[in-house]
Write an enzyme that holds these catalytic residues in place. Structure first.
Site, mmCIF file in Angstrom:
data_model
loop_
_atom_site.group_PDB
_atom_site.id
_atom_site.type_symbol
_atom_site.label_atom_id
_atom_site.label_comp_id
_atom_site.label_asym_id
_atom_site.label_seq_id
_atom_site.Cartn_x
_atom_site.Cartn_y
_atom_site.Cartn_z
ATOM 1 N N SER A 122 42.066 117.400 19.029
ATOM 2 C CA SER A 122 42.118 118.544 19.178
ATOM 3 C C SER A 122 41.783 120.020 19.470
ATOM 4 O O SER A 122 42.460 121.647 19.572
ATOM 5 C CB SER A 122 41.498 119.362 17.241
ATOM 6 O OG SER A 122 42.026 118.037 16.395
ATOM 7 N N HIS A 143 47.823 117.056 23.040
ATOM 8 C CA HIS A 143 47.438 117.709 21.464
ATOM 9 C C HIS A 143 49.175 117.914 20.854
ATOM 10 O O HIS A 143 49.662 118.596 20.750
ATOM 11 C CB HIS A 143 46.824 118.742 21.411
ATOM 12 C CG HIS A 143 45.886 119.124 20.203
ATOM 13 N ND1 HIS A 143 46.591 120.354 19.871
ATOM 14 C CD2 HIS A 143 45.646 118.900 19.261
ATOM 15 C CE1 HIS A 143 46.051 120.398 18.749
ATOM 16 N NE2 HIS A 143 45.395 119.466 18.433
ATOM 17 N N GLU A 155 50.543 120.339 22.915
ATOM 18 C CA GLU A 155 49.866 121.302 24.079
ATOM 19 C C GLU A 155 49.504 120.012 25.274
ATOM 20 O O GLU A 155 48.627 119.074 24.421
ATOM 21 C CB GLU A 155 48.360 121.641 23.769
ATOM 22 C CG GLU A 155 49.204 122.993 22.327
ATOM 23 C CD GLU A 155 47.702 123.608 22.349
ATOM 24 O OE1 GLU A 155 47.238 124.159 22.517
ATOM 25 O OE2 GLU A 155 46.997 122.897 20.829
ATOM 26 N N ASN A 194 44.790 125.917 18.319
ATOM 27 C CA ASN A 194 43.676 125.892 17.294
ATOM 28 C C ASN A 194 43.012 127.357 17.903
ATOM 29 O O ASN A 194 42.643 127.274 16.296
ATOM 30 C CB ASN A 194 43.027 124.387 18.097
ATOM 31 C CG ASN A 194 43.060 123.912 16.493
ATOM 32 O OD1 ASN A 194 44.203 124.253 15.503
ATOM 33 N ND2 ASN A 194 43.745 122.087 17.296
HETATM 34 P P1 NAI Z 1 41.447 109.222 11.381
HETATM 35 O O1 NAI Z 1 40.250 109.452 10.789
HETATM 36 O O2 NAI Z 1 42.790 110.028 10.464
HETATM 37 O O3 NAI Z 1 41.571 108.569 12.469
HETATM 38 C C1 NAI Z 1 41.086 107.683 13.175
HETATM 39 C C2 NAI Z 1 41.260 106.796 13.530
HETATM 40 O O4 NAI Z 1 40.161 106.357 14.471
HETATM 41 C C3 NAI Z 1 40.802 105.218 12.079
HETATM 42 O O5 NAI Z 1 41.875 104.971 11.667
HETATM 43 C C4 NAI Z 1 39.475 104.939 12.824
HETATM 44 O O6 NAI Z 1 39.462 103.333 12.355
HETATM 45 C C5 NAI Z 1 39.774 105.191 13.839
HETATM 46 N N1 NAI Z 1 38.605 104.315 14.957
HETATM 47 C C6 NAI Z 1 37.456 105.004 14.807
HETATM 48 N N2 NAI Z 1 37.107 104.512 15.701
HETATM 49 C C7 NAI Z 1 37.796 103.674 16.702
HETATM 50 C C8 NAI Z 1 37.652 102.827 17.843
HETATM 51 N N3 NAI Z 1 36.348 102.849 18.119
HETATM 52 N N4 NAI Z 1 38.400 101.984 18.222
HETATM 53 C C9 NAI Z 1 39.614 102.135 17.639
HETATM 54 N N5 NAI Z 1 39.563 103.145 16.436
HETATM 55 C C10 NAI Z 1 38.918 103.489 16.002
HETATM 56 O O7 NAI Z 1 41.967 110.600 12.092
HETATM 57 P P2 NAI Z 1 43.078 111.587 12.877
HETATM 58 O O8 NAI Z 1 43.329 113.033 11.900
HETATM 59 O O9 NAI Z 1 44.692 110.756 12.751
HETATM 60 O O10 NAI Z 1 42.024 112.174 13.876
HETATM 61 C C11 NAI Z 1 42.640 111.681 15.396
HETATM 62 C C12 NAI Z 1 42.369 112.866 16.700
HETATM 63 O O11 NAI Z 1 43.928 113.422 16.638
HETATM 64 C C13 NAI Z 1 41.154 113.307 16.399
HETATM 65 O O12 NAI Z 1 40.439 113.480 17.884
HETATM 66 C C14 NAI Z 1 42.009 114.732 15.838
HETATM 67 O O13 NAI Z 1 40.665 115.601 16.284
HETATM 68 C C15 NAI Z 1 42.879 114.811 16.311
HETATM 69 N N6 NAI Z 1 44.091 116.051 15.647
HETATM 70 C C16 NAI Z 1 43.997 115.364 13.735
HETATM 71 C C17 NAI Z 1 45.670 116.376 13.706
HETATM 72 C C18 NAI Z 1 44.984 116.550 11.819
HETATM 73 O O14 NAI Z 1 46.366 117.319 11.851
HETATM 74 N N7 NAI Z 1 44.398 115.463 11.526
HETATM 75 C C19 NAI Z 1 45.816 117.516 14.677
HETATM 76 C C20 NAI Z 1 45.920 117.047 15.707
HETATM 77 C C21 NAI Z 1 45.142 116.411 16.350
#
Ligand code: NAI
Length: 310
Positions: A122, A143, A155, A194
């Site tokens: 993000s 992104h 992005e 962001n």
């Molecule tokens: P989330 O917490 O829902 O999902 C993250 C996933 O990564 C989890 O399922 C976790 O088990 C997995 N994970 C952790 N370590 C791992 C590893 N070593 N190998 C494989 N999988 C692993 O988080 P979310 O919200 O999906 O965010 C993911 C990324 O996207 C972050 O970088 C966040 O900043 C970015 N992002 C999030 C947005 C949002 O609205 N939540 C919007 C745009 C980007």
């Protein structure tokens, strides 16, 4: 890697964003490998993709028959070796700089040197995430915005070492799945979206902290007022429309009164310390009673998409 050579896409991290990103590519007939750390998380992710697709079918965005075809394009794994055949790999793990650096180091060693490696971070600079990799020219940011299968914007961020070619070809792949890529030419924290979003949130919190208005009034000003223009009129188009002379006069008078603090608001810190985290603890800027209408958010987005498609 040329866009037309991409047939398999891997997504690392099957959480909120990862499962939605997997869905986008599966919906456009790409083979998708979805990786996470446990089979339980992956099973939940698959269930989430299916529910999204059912909701989309109910909104008329896809047909019922398409659901099984799309689902059949996604295979899951907990083994990094299973993603190395993908021509494009998108990382969407937890927003932790060190974790992302380690994943990119691992992918860089594992995959052919022309595999496109993208991060969905993000706010973290792409150059930092690529720091431990050797072939940094093929690493970039993509992104997506939540929910990624509905929001068109992606992005595309050029790290200090990303090649122009990789940016161009990734934009072509994203267009092939119906996304609207916007290129960010300088690798700055927060990119474009962001930075804009959190400038607005900082001021929104400051207005509440200073007793100027309550949270509902602040949100209404956006939802019933200036937010209604935003889908059709960006801030710079709007500035041109009202005139840059008026914009200058407004900035001369008002900017000094707008919050410009370099750190988070003390009100925000206080709420977090008290465990008032919003949805997840039942109280944030609002109490849980007011959350009911927010739960309709995703359904509203479906309806907006449907209107746009019609
Ligand atoms: P989330 O917490 O829902 O999902 C993250 C996933 O990564 C989890 O399922 C976790 O088990 C997995 N994970 C952790 N370590 C791992 C590893 N070593 N190998 C494989 N999988 C692993 O988080 P979310 O919200 O999906 O965010 C993911 C990324 O996207 C972050 O970088 C966040 O900043 C970015 N992002 C999030 C947005 C949002 O609205 N939540 C919007 C745009 C980007």
């Amino acid at each position: 890697m040329r866009a037309e050579d991409v047939s398999t896409v891997a997504v690392i991290g099957a959480g909120l964003m990862g499962h939605g990103i997997a869905q986008i590519f599966a919906s456009s007939n790409y083979e998708v490998r979805l990786l996470d750390i446990t089979d339980e998380i992956l099973a939940k992710a698959i269930q989430n993709v299916r529910s999204n697709l059912i909701m989309m079918a109910q909104s008329g965005l896809i047909s019922d028959e398409e659901i099984d075809t799309i689902m059949s394009k996604i295979t899951t794994t907990t083994d990094m070796n299973d993603v190395k055949e993908a021509q494009l790999i998108i990382e969407a793990v937890t927003e932790d700089r060190q974790l992302k650096q380690n994943i990119f180091e691992r992918l860089d060693n594992l995959c052919p040197t022309d595999t496109i490696l993208a991060t969905n971070t993000s706010v973290i600079r792409i150059t930092e995430i690529a720091a431990k990799a050797r072939y940094r020219e093929r690493i970039l940011g993509t992104h997506f915005w939540n929910p990624p299968y509905l929001v068109p914007l992606v992005e595309v961020i050029k790290g200090d070492n990303s090649s122009d070619e990789i940016i161009k070809e990734t934009c072509r792949v994203l267009r092939s799945v119906g996304k609207h890529p916007v290129t960010v030419m300088k690798d700055v924290p927060g990119f474009i979206g962001n930075r804009l979003q959190h400038a607005l949130w900082r001021e929104a919190i400051s207005i509440v902290a200073n007793g100027i208005a309550d949270p509902a009034a602040v949100d209404d000003v956006i939802k019933k007022g200036l937010g209604m223009r935003l889908p059709v009129l960006g801030p710079l188009e709007n500035a041109d429309m009202v005139g840059l002379d008026l914009t200058l006069a407004i900035h001369e008078y008002v900017l000094k009164h707008i919050d410009s603090s370099p750190g988070p608001s003390p009100l925000l810190r206080e709420k977090v310390e008290k465990g008032e985290l919003g949805f997840k603890t039942g109280r944030g800027f609002y109490t849980s009673v007011s959350y009911t209408h927010l739960r309709a958010h995703e359904t509203s987005l479906h309806l907006v998409c449907r209107l746009l498609l019609e």
